[in-house]
Design a protein around this motif. Sequence first.
Motif, PDB file in Angstrom:
ATOM      1  N   ALA A 116       0.826  -1.186   0.072  1.00 59.34           N
ATOM      2  CA  ALA A 116      -0.070   0.163   0.367  1.00 59.34           C
ATOM      3  C   ALA A 116       0.736   1.403   0.006  1.00 59.34           C
ATOM      4  O   ALA A 116       0.816   2.293  -0.658  1.00 59.34           O
TER       5      ALA A 116
ATOM      6  N   HIS B 137       1.011   3.997  -3.086  1.00 58.74           N
ATOM      7  CA  HIS B 137       0.840   5.209  -2.870  1.00 58.74           C
ATOM      8  C   HIS B 137       1.905   6.027  -3.339  1.00 58.74           C
ATOM      9  O   HIS B 137       1.410   7.319  -3.758  1.00 58.74           O
TER      10      HIS B 137
ATOM     11  N   GLU C 244      -3.356  10.845   4.920  1.00 52.54           N
ATOM     12  CA  GLU C 244      -4.406  11.092   4.247  1.00 52.54           C
ATOM     13  C   GLU C 244      -5.677  11.880   4.538  1.00 52.54           C
ATOM     14  O   GLU C 244      -5.991  12.822   3.496  1.00 52.54           O
TER      15      GLU C 244
ATOM     16  N   GLU D 162      -8.387   9.701  -5.122  1.00 50.70           N
ATOM     17  CA  GLU D 162      -7.131   8.719  -5.300  1.00 50.70           C
ATOM     18  C   GLU D 162      -6.722   8.616  -3.251  1.00 50.70           C
ATOM     19  O   GLU D 162      -6.531   7.711  -2.639  1.00 50.70           O
TER      20      GLU D 162
ATOM     21  N   THR E 145      -6.885   5.636  -0.750  1.00 48.84           N
ATOM     22  CA  THR E 145      -5.886   5.204   0.025  1.00 48.84           C
ATOM     23  C   THR E 145      -6.240   5.089   1.426  1.00 48.84           C
ATOM     24  O   THR E 145      -5.888   4.235   2.199  1.00 48.84           O
TER      25      THR E 145
ATOM     26  N   LYS F 273      -8.450   1.998   1.752  1.00 47.08           N
ATOM     27  CA  LYS F 273      -7.264   0.694   1.910  1.00 47.08           C
ATOM     28  C   LYS F 273      -6.652   0.456   3.176  1.00 47.08           C
ATOM     29  O   LYS F 273      -6.603  -0.320   3.686  1.00 47.08           O
TER      30      LYS F 273
END
Length: 166
Positions: free
Chosen positions: A43, A47, A109, A142, A146, A149
């Motif tokens: 991940a 990213h 994020e 996006e 993320t 995720k």
Amino acid sequence: MARKTVTDLFIHELSDVYSAEKQITRALPRMARATTNPLLAQAFNDHLEETQGQIERIDTLVEVAGIKLKRMKCIAMEGLVEESKELIEEIEKGAVLDAGLIGAAQKVEHYEIASYGTLIAMAKHLNLGDEVVGLLLATLKEEKATDEKLSKIAEQGGNQAATMES
């Protein structure tokens, strides 16, 4: 440069997030190396690629909008990156560190989600056009993906393993 207009503020905020994205490209490889969870490492690596594309998207936006970014350092991101460094230095490799890295990455994020949401609203207000708004929206999507995720990785055992170790 004084921020006297919404345009000034937009340029400042875009310059800030540009700096944040650059800082993230340096932090993600370190975080990927520190984790013992292969899904989390993947991940972080995924990213990193996305982030490089997001930087290119900002470069395109600057060209399309005919603006010039300011040279600055995103202090907020600097702090978030520093927190992840401290985790890596202070916690032994394993599930507890992995859980901490997930949390650190989600803080990043959430900061980015807030930043891009604000930039989209300003771009619309300034009538910068569909292309500029679209570039910002693509990155916002996006960042949200993320974050989701990372939540799934935590829920699929990342945080459970940390609980077992404590």
